[in-house]
Design a protein around this motif. Structure first.
Motif, short mmCIF file in Angstrom:
data_model
loop_
_atom_site.label_atom_id
_atom_site.label_comp_id
_atom_site.label_asym_id
_atom_site.label_seq_id
_atom_site.Cartn_x
_atom_site.Cartn_y
_atom_site.Cartn_z
N GLU A 1 -14.66 -4.28 2.35
CA GLU A 1 -13.87 -5.51 2.42
C GLU A 1 -14.44 -6.47 3.47
OE1 GLU A 1 -9.25 -6.84 2.99
OE2 GLU A 1 -10.01 -5.23 4.26
N ASP A 2 -14.89 -5.92 4.59
CA ASP A 2 -15.43 -6.73 5.69
C ASP A 2 -16.90 -6.40 5.89
OD1 ASP A 2 -16.02 -8.17 7.94
OD2 ASP A 2 -14.69 -7.04 9.28
N PRO A 3 -17.81 -7.21 5.34
CA PRO A 3 -19.24 -6.90 5.48
C PRO A 3 -19.77 -7.03 6.90
CG PRO A 3 -18.92 -8.90 4.19
CD PRO A 3 -17.57 -8.35 4.49
N ALA A 4 -18.94 -7.51 7.83
CA ALA A 4 -19.37 -7.61 9.23
C ALA A 4 -19.34 -6.25 9.93
CB ALA A 4 -18.48 -8.60 9.98
N THR A 5 -18.73 -5.25 9.30
CA THR A 5 -18.72 -3.91 9.89
C THR A 5 -20.13 -3.33 9.87
OG1 THR A 5 -18.23 -2.86 7.78
CG2 THR A 5 -16.34 -3.45 9.17
N GLU A 6 -20.35 -2.35 10.69
CA GLU A 6 -21.66 -1.69 10.72
C GLU A 6 -21.82 -0.79 9.49
OE1 GLU A 6 -24.24 -1.86 13.02
OE2 GLU A 6 -23.10 -3.60 13.72
N PRO A 7 -23.04 -0.70 8.94
CA PRO A 7 -23.27 0.25 7.85
C PRO A 7 -23.08 1.68 8.36
CG PRO A 7 -25.33 -0.82 8.49
CD PRO A 7 -24.24 -1.46 9.29
N SER A 8 -22.80 2.60 7.46
CA SER A 8 -22.53 3.97 7.88
C SER A 8 -23.78 4.68 8.40
CB SER A 8 -21.90 4.76 6.74
OG SER A 8 -22.76 4.82 5.64
N GLY A 9 -24.96 4.28 7.95
CA GLY A 9 -26.20 4.90 8.42
C GLY A 9 -26.60 6.07 7.54
N ALA A 10 -27.88 6.27 7.44
CA ALA A 10 -28.44 7.28 6.54
C ALA A 10 -28.37 8.67 7.14
CB ALA A 10 -29.89 6.94 6.22
N LEU A 11 -28.30 9.66 6.27
CA LEU A 11 -28.44 11.06 6.64
C LEU A 11 -29.92 11.36 6.79
CD1 LEU A 11 -26.02 12.54 3.95
CD2 LEU A 11 -25.59 12.44 6.41
N THR A 12 -30.26 12.52 7.29
CA THR A 12 -31.66 12.95 7.23
C THR A 12 -31.99 13.15 5.75
OG1 THR A 12 -31.14 15.30 7.32
CG2 THR A 12 -31.46 14.16 9.45
N PRO A 13 -33.25 13.12 5.37
CA PRO A 13 -33.57 13.38 3.96
C PRO A 13 -33.02 14.72 3.47
CG PRO A 13 -35.45 12.41 5.04
CD PRO A 13 -34.44 12.69 6.13
N ASP A 14 -33.12 15.78 4.30
CA ASP A 14 -32.57 17.07 3.91
C ASP A 14 -31.05 17.01 3.83
OD1 ASP A 14 -35.04 18.29 3.68
OD2 ASP A 14 -34.98 19.20 5.69
N GLY A 15 -30.43 16.30 4.75
CA GLY A 15 -28.98 16.17 4.75
C GLY A 15 -28.48 15.46 3.50
N ALA A 16 -29.20 14.41 3.08
CA ALA A 16 -28.82 13.68 1.87
C ALA A 16 -28.98 14.55 0.64
CB ALA A 16 -29.66 12.41 1.74
N ARG A 17 -30.07 15.31 0.57
CA ARG A 17 -30.28 16.23 -0.56
C ARG A 17 -29.19 17.29 -0.60
NH1 ARG A 17 -35.58 15.33 0.58
NH2 ARG A 17 -35.70 17.09 2.02
N ASP A 18 -28.86 17.87 0.58
CA ASP A 18 -27.83 18.90 0.64
C ASP A 18 -26.47 18.35 0.24
OD1 ASP A 18 -29.76 20.67 1.49
OD2 ASP A 18 -29.11 20.67 3.60
N PHE A 19 -26.16 17.14 0.68
CA PHE A 19 -24.89 16.50 0.33
C PHE A 19 -24.78 16.37 -1.19
CE2 PHE A 19 -22.72 12.46 -0.70
CZ PHE A 19 -21.46 12.73 -0.19
N LEU A 20 -25.82 15.84 -1.82
CA LEU A 20 -25.79 15.62 -3.27
C LEU A 20 -25.92 16.92 -4.07
CD1 LEU A 20 -27.86 12.32 -3.41
CD2 LEU A 20 -25.40 12.58 -3.82
N ALA A 21 -26.43 17.98 -3.45
CA ALA A 21 -26.54 19.28 -4.13
C ALA A 21 -25.24 20.06 -4.08
CB ALA A 21 -27.65 20.11 -3.50
N ASP A 22 -24.32 19.66 -3.21
CA ASP A 22 -23.03 20.34 -3.08
C ASP A 22 -22.27 20.20 -4.40
OD1 ASP A 22 -20.31 20.96 -2.56
OD2 ASP A 22 -20.51 20.36 -0.46
N PRO A 23 -21.88 21.30 -5.04
CA PRO A 23 -21.19 21.19 -6.33
C PRO A 23 -19.82 20.52 -6.24
CG PRO A 23 -21.29 23.48 -5.60
CD PRO A 23 -22.11 22.69 -4.63
#
Length: 151
Positions: free
Chosen positions: A30-52
């Protein structure tokens, strides 16, 4: 929905797309002035998306992400349906709002629900989003969602 918009569920091989979204997801809020959440590590992002229990859809147009929807599958301990969904977060890029992308993402989630025999989805909606969810068929439940943050 605008022509050329594709909605797809992403998985571990899409960790780069998830992290690219995290670097600019404030433009989906709603408010684009907020800070972005920030990226995970590449392994963290893969693990997050691999979680069933993680379901994540992207709406894309011309190679750019224009919307996303993130749910968790919650198994039930009682008889009846084996699980329900918790719709954790959803957003459409500010430049792409009011074109049907949000409704199309909810429809994609509902297709998954029907295919997976999941009959119920919950959403802890921000006040500004309640009208959208009501238009998508969500109704108020008894009770309230309460939050406690540990410090």
């Amino acid at each position: 929905m605008p022509a050329g918009v594709l909605i797809r569920r992403i998985g571990p091989k899409d960790a780069g797309a998830l992290n690219a979204l995290a670097e600019r997801d404030n433009h989906f809020d709603e408010d684009p002035a907020t800070e972005p959440s920030g990226a995970l590590t590449p392994d963290g992002a893969r693990d997050f998306l691999a979680d069933p229990s993680v379901l994540f859809w992207l709406a894309e147009a011309g190679g750019q992400v224009v919307g996303f929807l993130h749910c968790y599958v919650q198994r039930r301990r009682s008889s009846g349906p084996w699980a329900e969904l918790l719709l954790m977060e959803m957003g459409t890029h500010a430049d792409w709002r009011r074109r049907g992308i949000g409704r199309a993402m909810v429809a994609a989630m509902e297709v998954w629900m029907k295919e997976s025999a999941v009959a119920e989805v919950w959403v802890p909606a921000n006040t500004y989003a309640v009208g959208f969810y009501r238009k998508c068929g969500f109704v108020a439940d008894e009770g309230a969602i309460l939050v406690k943050e540990l410090h």
